[in-house]
Design a protein around this motif. Structure first.
Motif, PDB file in Angstrom:
ATOM      1  N   GLY A  70      -3.240 -16.518   2.702  1.00 13.79           N
ATOM      2  CA  GLY A  70      -4.281 -17.538   2.655  1.00 13.79           C
ATOM      3  C   GLY A  70      -4.213 -18.447   1.449  1.00 13.79           C
ATOM      4  N   GLY A  71      -3.045 -18.645   0.897  1.00 13.52           N
ATOM      5  CA  GLY A  71      -2.952 -19.536  -0.244  1.00 13.52           C
ATOM      6  C   GLY A  71      -1.531 -19.704  -0.731  1.00 13.52           C
ATOM      7  N   GLU A  72      -1.420 -20.348  -1.858  1.00 15.66           N
ATOM      8  CA  GLU A  72      -0.111 -20.595  -2.467  1.00 15.66           C
ATOM      9  C   GLU A  72       0.327 -19.376  -3.265  1.00 15.66           C
ATOM     10  OE1 GLU A  72       2.176 -23.540  -5.596  1.00 15.66           O
ATOM     11  OE2 GLU A  72       0.173 -24.095  -4.936  1.00 15.66           O
ATOM     12  N   VAL A  73       1.599 -19.048  -3.140  1.00 17.42           N
ATOM     13  CA  VAL A  73       2.183 -17.920  -3.858  1.00 17.42           C
ATOM     14  C   VAL A  73       3.088 -18.465  -4.956  1.00 17.42           C
ATOM     15  CG1 VAL A  73       3.653 -15.873  -3.657  1.00 17.42           C
ATOM     16  CG2 VAL A  73       2.130 -16.512  -1.765  1.00 17.42           C
ATOM     17  N   ILE A  74       2.897 -17.957  -6.183  1.00 15.37           N
ATOM     18  CA  ILE A  74       3.745 -18.355  -7.311  1.00 15.37           C
ATOM     19  C   ILE A  74       4.320 -17.080  -7.933  1.00 15.37           C
ATOM     20  CG2 ILE A  74       3.879 -19.546  -9.525  1.00 15.37           C
ATOM     21  CD1 ILE A  74       1.449 -21.214  -8.671  1.00 15.37           C
ATOM     22  N   PRO A  75       5.516 -16.683  -7.484  1.00 22.68           N
ATOM     23  CA  PRO A  75       6.128 -15.489  -8.070  1.00 22.68           C
ATOM     24  C   PRO A  75       6.708 -15.788  -9.447  1.00 22.68           C
ATOM     25  CG  PRO A  75       7.498 -16.365  -6.302  1.00 22.68           C
ATOM     26  CD  PRO A  75       6.282 -17.233  -6.385  1.00 22.68           C
ATOM     27  N   GLY A  80      13.158 -18.460 -12.000  1.00 23.88           N
ATOM     28  CA  GLY A  80      12.166 -19.489 -11.705  1.00 23.88           C
ATOM     29  C   GLY A  80      12.269 -20.678 -12.652  1.00 23.88           C
ATOM     30  N   LYS A  81      11.378 -21.620 -12.436  1.00 28.09           N
ATOM     31  CA  LYS A  81      11.339 -22.847 -13.245  1.00 28.09           C
ATOM     32  C   LYS A  81      10.424 -22.633 -14.448  1.00 28.09           C
ATOM     33  CE  LYS A  81      10.383 -27.760 -12.827  1.00 28.09           C
ATOM     34  NZ  LYS A  81      10.019 -28.847 -11.937  1.00 28.09           N
ATOM     35  N   ALA A  82      10.880 -23.031 -15.603  1.00 27.59           N
ATOM     36  CA  ALA A  82      10.056 -22.971 -16.812  1.00 27.59           C
ATOM     37  C   ALA A  82       9.223 -24.249 -16.893  1.00 27.59           C
ATOM     38  CB  ALA A  82      10.934 -22.819 -18.047  1.00 27.59           C
ATOM     39  N   PHE A 111      11.561  -3.448 -11.667  1.00 24.17           N
ATOM     40  CA  PHE A 111      12.764  -3.773 -10.907  1.00 24.17           C
ATOM     41  C   PHE A 111      12.707  -5.182 -10.322  1.00 24.17           C
ATOM     42  CE2 PHE A 111      12.777   0.886 -10.841  1.00 24.17           C
ATOM     43  CZ  PHE A 111      14.040   1.119 -11.351  1.00 24.17           C
ATOM     44  N   GLY A 112      11.610  -5.889 -10.549  1.00 22.22           N
ATOM     45  CA  GLY A 112      11.507  -7.265 -10.092  1.00 22.22           C
ATOM     46  C   GLY A 112      10.748  -7.402  -8.788  1.00 22.22           C
ATOM     47  N   LEU A 113      11.130  -8.404  -8.008  1.00 20.49           N
ATOM     48  CA  LEU A 113      10.477  -8.729  -6.740  1.00 20.49           C
ATOM     49  C   LEU A 113      11.519  -8.820  -5.631  1.00 20.49           C
ATOM     50  CD1 LEU A 113       8.177 -11.634  -7.989  1.00 20.49           C
ATOM     51  CD2 LEU A 113       7.386  -9.414  -7.137  1.00 20.49           C
ATOM     52  N   ALA A 114      11.104  -8.472  -4.431  1.00 19.80           N
ATOM     53  CA  ALA A 114      11.964  -8.645  -3.265  1.00 19.80           C
ATOM     54  C   ALA A 114      12.179 -10.138  -3.023  1.00 19.80           C
ATOM     55  CB  ALA A 114      11.327  -7.989  -2.041  1.00 19.80           C
ATOM     56  N   SER A 115      13.301 -10.477  -2.441  1.00 15.53           N
ATOM     57  CA  SER A 115      13.590 -11.884  -2.170  1.00 15.53           C
ATOM     58  C   SER A 115      12.547 -12.497  -1.238  1.00 15.53           C
ATOM     59  CB  SER A 115      14.998 -12.049  -1.603  1.00 15.53           C
ATOM     60  OG  SER A 115      15.116 -11.349  -0.382  1.00 15.53           O
ATOM     61  N   SER A 116      11.934 -11.715  -0.362  1.00  8.22           N
ATOM     62  CA  SER A 116      10.914 -12.259   0.540  1.00  8.22           C
ATOM     63  C   SER A 116       9.707 -12.779  -0.230  1.00  8.22           C
ATOM     64  CB  SER A 116      10.474 -11.212   1.564  1.00  8.22           C
ATOM     65  OG  SER A 116       9.956 -10.060   0.917  1.00  8.22           O
ATOM     66  N   VAL A 117       9.373 -12.145  -1.338  1.00 11.57           N
ATOM     67  CA  VAL A 117       8.258 -12.617  -2.166  1.00 11.57           C
ATOM     68  C   VAL A 117       8.669 -13.886  -2.897  1.00 11.57           C
ATOM     69  CG1 VAL A 117       6.713 -12.076  -4.092  1.00 11.57           C
ATOM     70  CG2 VAL A 117       7.305 -10.296  -2.432  1.00 11.57           C
ATOM     71  N   LYS A 118       9.865 -13.900  -3.440  1.00 11.19           N
ATOM     72  CA  LYS A 118      10.351 -15.090  -4.144  1.00 11.19           C
ATOM     73  C   LYS A 118      10.424 -16.287  -3.202  1.00 11.19           C
ATOM     74  CE  LYS A 118      13.112 -12.413  -7.396  1.00 11.19           C
ATOM     75  NZ  LYS A 118      14.474 -12.149  -7.891  1.00 11.19           N
ATOM     76  N   GLN A 119      10.872 -16.061  -1.973  1.00 16.10           N
ATOM     77  CA  GLN A 119      11.000 -17.143  -1.009  1.00 16.10           C
ATOM     78  C   GLN A 119       9.646 -17.643  -0.513  1.00 16.10           C
ATOM     79  OE1 GLN A 119      13.644 -15.427   1.881  1.00 16.10           O
ATOM     80  NE2 GLN A 119      15.427 -15.643   0.557  1.00 16.10           N
ATOM     81  N   ALA A 120       8.612 -16.826  -0.649  1.00 12.55           N
ATOM     82  CA  ALA A 120       7.273 -17.242  -0.219  1.00 12.55           C
ATOM     83  C   ALA A 120       6.675 -18.283  -1.156  1.00 12.55           C
ATOM     84  CB  ALA A 120       6.337 -16.029  -0.137  1.00 12.55           C
ATOM     85  N   GLY A 121       7.226 -18.412  -2.345  1.00 12.34           N
ATOM     86  CA  GLY A 121       6.691 -19.345  -3.331  1.00 12.34           C
ATOM     87  C   GLY A 121       7.328 -20.712  -3.249  1.00 12.34           C
TER      88      GLY A 121
END
Length: 159
Positions: A70-75, A80-82, A111-121
Motif C-alpha cells: 500500500g505504498g512506496e518501498v525504499i530499501p 543504492g543511490k546516495a 545478510f542484507g535483503l532479497a532481490s525481490s525487496v530491492k526490486q520493489a523499490g
C-alpha cells in the motif's frame, strides 16, 4: 497526514538505541504518522551455507513486502543511490504529491535483503559506501527522516 514507516528485520537490543529512535519518533509526530515495525529475523546456524542464507532472505522478503503493502518501498542497500538530506526531503515531498499512501524504508538483516525487496523499490537508498551496524543505521535513518521533514517545513534543525 503522510504515513512513514521503517520496516526492519530484528530488534534493537540496547536501551540507548531504542531511546534514540523513540526521540526521533516523538520529534516526527507533528509532521507525519511515523512508526517502526520490527519483523523477526530467520534463525540461521553459526556457519550458514549460501543456500540457507538465500532461503532466509526470501522468507524475510515475504514478511517485509506484506508490511510495505500500500505504498512506496525504499530499501536500504549498499548498491543504492546516495542522497544528501535536501534530496531525500525532495523525494519525500514528491511521494506526498503523488499520493503515496505510505512510505516504507526497509532495513534488512545482517545478510542484507532479497532481490525481490530491492526490486520493489523505485528508489534504492544507500546511507554510505561504508558498512554500519543495523542498529546505528536505524538511528541514522530516523534522524535523516526527521531532518527531511524539518527541511520541508523550513525548520531551523537543518543548517
Amino acid at each position: 497526514m503522510q504515513k512513514v514507516q521503517i520496516v526492519c528485520i530484528g530488534k534493537l537490543k540496547e536501551t540507548y538505541w531504542r531511546q534514540a529512535c523513540a526521540e526521533y519518533e516523538k520529534r516526527l509526530r507533528p509532521f507525519v504518522d511515523f512508526q517502526i515495525r520490527e519483523l523477526p529475523e530467520c534463525r540461521l546456524p553459526d556457519a550458514p551455507s549460501q543456500a540457507q542464507i538465500d532461503a532466509a532472505l526470501e522468507e524475510e522478503a515475504v514478511r517485509i513486502l506484506e508490511a510495505c503493502r500500500g505504498g512506496e518501498v525504499i530499501p536500504l542497500c549498499i548498491e543504492g543511490k546516495a542522497l544528501d538530506s535536501p534530496m531525500l526531503a525532495a523525494h519525500l515531498q514528491q511521494a506526498a504529491n503523488e499520493s503515496a499512501g505510505r512510505i516504507s524504508f526497509v532495513i534488512g538483516s545482517s545478510f542484507g535483503l532479497a532481490s525481490s525487496v530491492k526490486q520493489a523499490g523505485r528508489l534504492r537508498l544507500s546511507m554510505s559506501p561504508m558498512t554500519f551496524p543495523h542498529q546505528l543505521a536505524r538511528v541514522m535513518l530516523c534522524e535523516q527522516i526527521y531532518r527531511a521533514y524539518q527541511i520541508l517545513h523550513h525548520g531551523k534543525y537543518h543548517k
